[in-house]
Design a protein around this motif. Structure first.
Motif, PDB file in Angstrom:
ATOM      1  N   UNK A 110      -3.608  58.296  36.119  1.00  0.00           N
ATOM      2  CA  UNK A 110      -4.214  59.634  36.130  1.00  0.00           C
ATOM      3  C   UNK A 110      -3.255  60.709  36.633  1.00  0.00           C
ATOM      4  N   UNK A 111      -2.166  60.310  37.274  1.00  0.00           N
ATOM      5  CA  UNK A 111      -1.078  61.267  37.496  1.00  0.00           C
ATOM      6  C   UNK A 111      -0.446  61.625  36.151  1.00  0.00           C
ATOM      7  N   UNK A 112      -0.280  60.625  35.297  1.00  0.00           N
ATOM      8  CA  UNK A 112       0.291  60.847  33.959  1.00  0.00           C
ATOM      9  C   UNK A 112      -0.659  61.657  33.077  1.00  0.00           C
ATOM     10  N   UNK A 113      -1.964  61.498  33.297  1.00  0.00           N
ATOM     11  CA  UNK A 113      -2.964  62.127  32.419  1.00  0.00           C
ATOM     12  C   UNK A 113      -3.040  63.646  32.555  1.00  0.00           C
ATOM     13  N   UNK A 114      -2.477  64.192  33.624  1.00  0.00           N
ATOM     14  CA  UNK A 114      -2.610  65.632  33.878  1.00  0.00           C
ATOM     15  C   UNK A 114      -1.965  66.455  32.762  1.00  0.00           C
ATOM     16  N   UNK A 115      -2.723  67.421  32.237  1.00  0.00           N
ATOM     17  CA  UNK A 115      -2.241  68.311  31.175  1.00  0.00           C
ATOM     18  C   UNK A 115      -1.596  67.506  30.047  1.00  0.00           C
ATOM     19  N   UNK A 116      -2.263  66.430  29.640  1.00  0.00           N
ATOM     20  CA  UNK A 116      -1.696  65.524  28.669  1.00  0.00           C
ATOM     21  C   UNK A 116      -2.771  65.107  27.673  1.00  0.00           C
ATOM     22  N   UNK A 160      15.106  58.996  36.234  1.00  0.00           N
ATOM     23  CA  UNK A 160      14.836  57.841  35.374  1.00  0.00           C
ATOM     24  C   UNK A 160      13.418  57.911  34.808  1.00  0.00           C
ATOM     25  N   UNK A 161      12.488  58.334  35.637  1.00  0.00           N
ATOM     26  CA  UNK A 161      11.094  58.441  35.192  1.00  0.00           C
ATOM     27  C   UNK A 161      10.918  59.574  34.176  1.00  0.00           C
ATOM     28  N   UNK A 162      11.682  60.631  34.358  1.00  0.00           N
ATOM     29  CA  UNK A 162      11.656  61.715  33.354  1.00  0.00           C
ATOM     30  C   UNK A 162      12.117  61.190  31.995  1.00  0.00           C
ATOM     31  N   UNK A 163      13.024  60.240  32.038  1.00  0.00           N
ATOM     32  CA  UNK A 163      13.511  59.617  30.804  1.00  0.00           C
ATOM     33  C   UNK A 163      12.439  58.819  30.075  1.00  0.00           C
ATOM     34  N   UNK A 164      11.320  58.565  30.759  1.00  0.00           N
ATOM     35  CA  UNK A 164      10.188  57.858  30.140  1.00  0.00           C
ATOM     36  C   UNK A 164       9.191  58.835  29.512  1.00  0.00           C
ATOM     37  N   UNK A 165       9.567  60.111  29.485  1.00  0.00           N
ATOM     38  CA  UNK A 165       8.711  61.126  28.864  1.00  0.00           C
ATOM     39  C   UNK A 165       7.633  61.673  29.772  1.00  0.00           C
ATOM     40  N   UNK A 166       7.807  61.512  31.088  1.00  0.00           N
ATOM     41  CA  UNK A 166       6.770  61.919  32.033  1.00  0.00           C
ATOM     42  C   UNK A 166       6.824  63.397  32.409  1.00  0.00           C
ATOM     43  N   UNK A 167       7.944  64.049  32.118  1.00  0.00           N
ATOM     44  CA  UNK A 167       8.059  65.468  32.467  1.00  0.00           C
ATOM     45  C   UNK A 167       7.932  65.691  33.960  1.00  0.00           C
ATOM     46  N   UNK A 169       5.584  65.207  35.834  1.00  0.00           N
ATOM     47  CA  UNK A 169       4.790  64.173  36.509  1.00  0.00           C
ATOM     48  C   UNK A 169       5.681  63.082  37.106  1.00  0.00           C
ATOM     49  N   UNK A 170       6.936  63.020  36.665  1.00  0.00           N
ATOM     50  CA  UNK A 170       7.887  62.023  37.181  1.00  0.00           C
ATOM     51  C   UNK A 170       8.032  62.152  38.693  1.00  0.00           C
ATOM     52  N   UNK A 171       8.081  63.388  39.166  1.00  0.00           N
ATOM     53  CA  UNK A 171       8.207  63.622  40.614  1.00  0.00           C
ATOM     54  C   UNK A 171       6.996  63.067  41.354  1.00  0.00           C
ATOM     55  N   UNK A 172       5.811  63.326  40.822  1.00  0.00           N
ATOM     56  CA  UNK A 172       4.586  62.842  41.459  1.00  0.00           C
ATOM     57  C   UNK A 172       4.609  61.317  41.611  1.00  0.00           C
ATOM     58  N   UNK A 173       5.029  60.638  40.552  1.00  0.00           N
ATOM     59  CA  UNK A 173       5.018  59.171  40.569  1.00  0.00           C
ATOM     60  C   UNK A 173       6.107  58.622  41.479  1.00  0.00           C
ATOM     61  N   UNK A 174       7.282  59.235  41.439  1.00  0.00           N
ATOM     62  CA  UNK A 174       8.383  58.779  42.300  1.00  0.00           C
ATOM     63  C   UNK A 174       8.019  58.932  43.774  1.00  0.00           C
ATOM     64  N   UNK A 175       7.496  60.090  44.135  1.00  0.00           N
ATOM     65  CA  UNK A 175       7.138  60.352  45.536  1.00  0.00           C
ATOM     66  C   UNK A 175       5.962  59.476  45.964  1.00  0.00           C
TER      67      UNK A 175
END
Length: 268
Positions: A110-116, A160-167, A169-175
């Motif tokens: 649901x972190x990934x789901x934001x504005x998606x 690296x997470x941005x490279x997965x297409x997370x935009x 949201x990569x920061x949210x998941x990493x932190x």
């Protein structure tokens, strides 16, 4: 294979309900599902459902996952007969279940789901599973990837997470992965909390606002009073519940009512 006859259960509607993003329609009533590190294929015709798994897997994992021991007719009959909109939503959504999913998986999902949108959410989740999840082979020889562990994602950089297409949201998941891996926030403790406390604790995580916390509470922790409000639900409230949703009447079951409304608004 386990064959059961189920009332108020629809794999098709569950797949489209916006709760889970690793369930696939294989065609003609046939579905596959990856949940955590488990793989399952299912087939439904009418009220009869075939679960292609052992009896032990069915009883110990999938019965709880699909909330099969709950009588959903009780929820359906609780609707105010004068509320024509909710009555129509329940009729349309009959067959949806509130799934009992893994807490960590739902936080990331649901972190990934934001504005998606659903298509991109599915793609992002599949990408991180392939990159950071454990490769597995099902009993029937199907290759799949388990959902990445906290430890695995805590080792990934934001870049690296941005490279997965997370935009962004990569920061949210990493932190968030780092916060949980360090023990600053305990998933075990959240599991033991009641709804208000769990929601408050979840909102301490990077990127978790009220709506995401409500989704996690409902779809992972099974707090049936959680009521996620997204654009669809807000529009319904503005049109059909100008004085607000009748929360007191539906105390303890607001979450399933939200799902019926969400599904009806999306697919009617």
């Amino acid at each position: 294979m386990i064959t059961v006859e189920l009332e108020h259960f629809s794999l098709d509607k569950i797949c489209d309900s916006g709760q889970c993003f690793r369930m696939k329609k294989l065609g003609d009533g046939h579905f596959s599902m990856v949940a955590g590190d488990q793989y399952l294929e299912m087939y439904q015709k009418g009220g009869v459902v075939d679960f292609y798994c052992s009896q032990e897997e069915f009883i110990c994992y999938w019965v709880m996952y699909f909330d099969l021991d709950t009588d959903y007719e009780t929820y359906m009959k609780a609707a105010n007969p004068r509320d024509k909109y909710l009555g129509a939503a329940i009729e349309a959504g009959d067959g949806i279940r509130i799934l009992r999913q893994d807490l960590w998986e739902m936080i990331v999902t649901f972190l990934i789901s934001q504005q998606n949108n659903i298509k991109r959410i599915r793609k992002c989740i599949e990408t991180i599973c392939r990159k950071y999840g454990e490769r597995k082979i099902s009993a029937t020889g199907v290759e799949y990837y388990a959902f990445p562990t906290v430890a695995a994602l805590s080792q990934a950089t934001e870049e690296e997470l941005r490279g997965c297409g997370l935009g962004y949201r990569a920061k949210y998941i990493a932190v968030t992965a780092g916060t949980i891996a360090s023990g600053e926030i305990s998933l075990e403790k959240i599991y033991d909390m009641r709804y208000p406390a769990a929601k408050k604790e979840l909102m301490k995580l990077c990127g978790v606002g009220e709506k995401v916390a409500e989704c996690i509470c409902l779809f992972a922790l099974h707090h049936m009073d959680a009521f996620p409000v997204d654009t669809h639900i807000r529009q319904v409230m503005d049109v059909h519940y100008k004085r607000g949703f009748p929360n007191r009447r539906y105390k303890g079951m607001r979450g399933i009512m939200q799902q019926y409304i969400f599904y009806y608004d999306l697919y009617s």
